[in-house]
Write a protein that holds these residues in place. Structure first.
Motif, mmCIF file in Angstrom:
data_model
loop_
_atom_site.group_PDB
_atom_site.id
_atom_site.type_symbol
_atom_site.label_atom_id
_atom_site.label_comp_id
_atom_site.label_asym_id
_atom_site.label_seq_id
_atom_site.Cartn_x
_atom_site.Cartn_y
_atom_site.Cartn_z
ATOM 1 N N ARG A 271 0.856 -1.194 0.000
ATOM 2 C CA ARG A 271 0.000 0.000 0.000
ATOM 3 C C ARG A 271 0.892 1.244 0.000
ATOM 4 O O ARG A 271 1.009 1.951 0.987
ATOM 5 C CB ARG A 271 -0.911 0.019 1.222
ATOM 6 N N PRO A 272 1.558 1.505 -1.118
ATOM 7 C CA PRO A 272 2.548 2.581 -1.142
ATOM 8 C C PRO A 272 1.958 3.975 -1.286
ATOM 9 O O PRO A 272 2.601 4.962 -0.938
ATOM 10 C CB PRO A 272 3.395 2.243 -2.369
ATOM 11 N N GLY A 273 0.750 4.067 -1.813
ATOM 12 C CA GLY A 273 0.180 5.372 -2.130
ATOM 13 C C GLY A 273 -0.711 5.911 -1.035
ATOM 14 O O GLY A 273 -0.697 5.450 0.113
ATOM 15 N N LYS A 274 -1.498 6.906 -1.412
ATOM 16 C CA LYS A 274 -2.442 7.522 -0.485
ATOM 17 C C LYS A 274 -3.574 6.539 -0.199
ATOM 18 O O LYS A 274 -4.269 6.106 -1.111
ATOM 19 C CB LYS A 274 -3.007 8.809 -1.102
ATOM 20 N N VAL A 275 -3.730 6.168 1.060
ATOM 21 C CA VAL A 275 -4.841 5.297 1.415
ATOM 22 C C VAL A 275 -6.096 6.138 1.552
ATOM 23 O O VAL A 275 -6.051 7.292 2.004
ATOM 24 C CB VAL A 275 -4.567 4.523 2.720
ATOM 25 N N ALA A 276 -7.207 5.578 1.174
ATOM 26 C CA ALA A 276 -8.464 6.300 1.265
ATOM 27 C C ALA A 276 -8.823 6.557 2.723
ATOM 28 O O ALA A 276 -8.554 5.728 3.610
ATOM 29 C CB ALA A 276 -9.568 5.497 0.588
ATOM 30 N N GLU A 277 -9.408 7.719 2.961
ATOM 31 C CA GLU A 277 -9.944 7.978 4.292
ATOM 32 C C GLU A 277 -11.078 6.985 4.546
ATOM 33 O O GLU A 277 -11.750 6.536 3.612
ATOM 34 C CB GLU A 277 -10.486 9.406 4.382
ATOM 35 N N PRO A 278 -11.316 6.616 5.807
ATOM 36 C CA PRO A 278 -12.454 5.735 6.079
ATOM 37 C C PRO A 278 -13.735 6.305 5.494
ATOM 38 O O PRO A 278 -13.967 7.522 5.528
ATOM 39 C CB PRO A 278 -12.506 5.704 7.611
ATOM 40 N N GLY A 279 -14.571 5.440 4.944
ATOM 41 C CA GLY A 279 -15.782 5.897 4.274
ATOM 42 C C GLY A 279 -16.699 6.714 5.159
ATOM 43 O O GLY A 279 -17.435 7.577 4.688
#
Length: 331
Positions: A271-279
């Motif tokens: 998971r190298p990139g921007k992780v999504a904020e919790p929905g």
């Protein structure tokens, strides 16, 4: 109820400011830098001031607890200026006073690398506080700057808690007992922080939330566990939210100019990139969902008010003190 976010790393624009107001945020601590030196940090602050002036109907910069309350009372969001590294000080003991005069109120002692003040959470060996750090801590106290330990190593953090005259903060991290991660904090440190009137801001950042980021109710479970550990007066929210943040921003945060090797920060190769904020909190418009979840978890209205922002306001008021102008008027 007063809402506050102890750390927000967004690239701000009017739309994001509007989200803060729509979410009922009375105060947000912003991050204006990571690896930048004094001149670059002043430039970032100057540009941010321009942005705030252009959106003065939504936001204003606050320097004291009283200013936070006044701005929030006007229906706007108070912005507290912070940096996530002491690179801003250029190794100069006199610079905290100058930056405090310009509005700086929250400063992290180390970021992801060891520096001249102490160790980082990512260093394999934590040196503890340095000689320079022992001089810098009382200087930051004198200037009304809150010391942040979110990315600071365990040994160095415990040293700071002991040496600081003022309470200090972990603005954005979670308990390592629940979510084992180098960025999260031990029970020992959280207890020590609380014993000296400090506050930990629990994060919604997916990489350090584990299963507790899945829903508001799960996140409220983490809050309840931390309150049992530290006490109701020492737990708050520091989302580490990042709107308008892309891969170039993450690369700078993680590597600055110091490395040619890919660094993943709190992420990893998978998971190298921007992780999504919790929905359930993908924008700050949804901040109030936390209050609803805390109430459902069994916290009283008064307890929920402390967790949602009251504990930050107490800490900010105690540490920031009065501005020099206010002191001169009172003299």
């Amino acid at each position: 109820m007063f809402f506050a976010d102890g750390l927000n790393c967004s690239n701000f624009d009017r739309a994001v400011f509007q989200e803060l107001v729509d979410g009922g945020l009375g105060c947000v601590t912003v991050c204006l830098g990571f690896w930048e030196d004094a001149v670059a940090s002043m430039d970032a602050l100057g540009r941010f001031r321009d942005l705030v002036r252009a959106n003065k109907d939504l936001v204003a910069i606050a320097r004291t607890g009283a200013e936070i309350e006044a701005i929030a009372g006007s229906g706007r969001c108070a912005l507290v200026i912070g940096y996530q590294n002491t690179a801003v000080l250029n190794g100069n003991i006199r610079f905290p006073e100058l930056f405090a005069d310009m509005g700086l109120r929250v400063l992290q002692l180390t970021y992801n690398n060891q520096n001249e003040f102490g160790g980082s959470c990512y260093e394999p060996q934590d040196s503890g506080i340095s000689r320079f750090g022992r001089e810098m801590i009382p200087e930051l106290n004198r200037c009304g700057i809150l010391i942040d330990l979110s990315h600071v190593g365990e040994r160095t953090s415990l040293d700071v808690v002991e040496l600081s005259e003022h309470p200090v903060a972990i603005t954005h991290a979670n308990p390592a007992t629940l979510v084992p991660h180098l960025r999260n904090k031990s029970d020992t440190l959280i207890r020590a922080l609380a014993a000296r009137r400090g506050v930990i801001g629990l994060a919604t950042y997916a990489n350090i939330c584990g299963e507790y980021g899945a829903s508001p109710s799960k996140w409220a479970d983490m809050v309840a566990w931390t309150v049992d550990l530290a006490g109701i007066g020492h737990v708050a929210i520091g989302t580490d939210h990042g709107r308008n943040v892309g891969m170039p921003d993450l690369t700078w945060m993680r590597q600055g100019n110091w490395s040619r090797i890919i660094n993943y920060g709190a992420g990893n190769a998978a998971r190298p990139g921007k992780v999504a904020e919790p929905g359930w909190i993908d924008t700050m418009k949804s901040f109030g969902a936390i209050a609803t979840a805390l109430a459902a978890r069994g916290f009283s209205q008064d307890e929920t008010a402390l967790l949602m922002g009251g504990n930050w306001l107490r800490l900010y008021t105690e540490v920031f003190g009065e501005t020099d102008a206010q002191k001169q008027l009172a003299a």
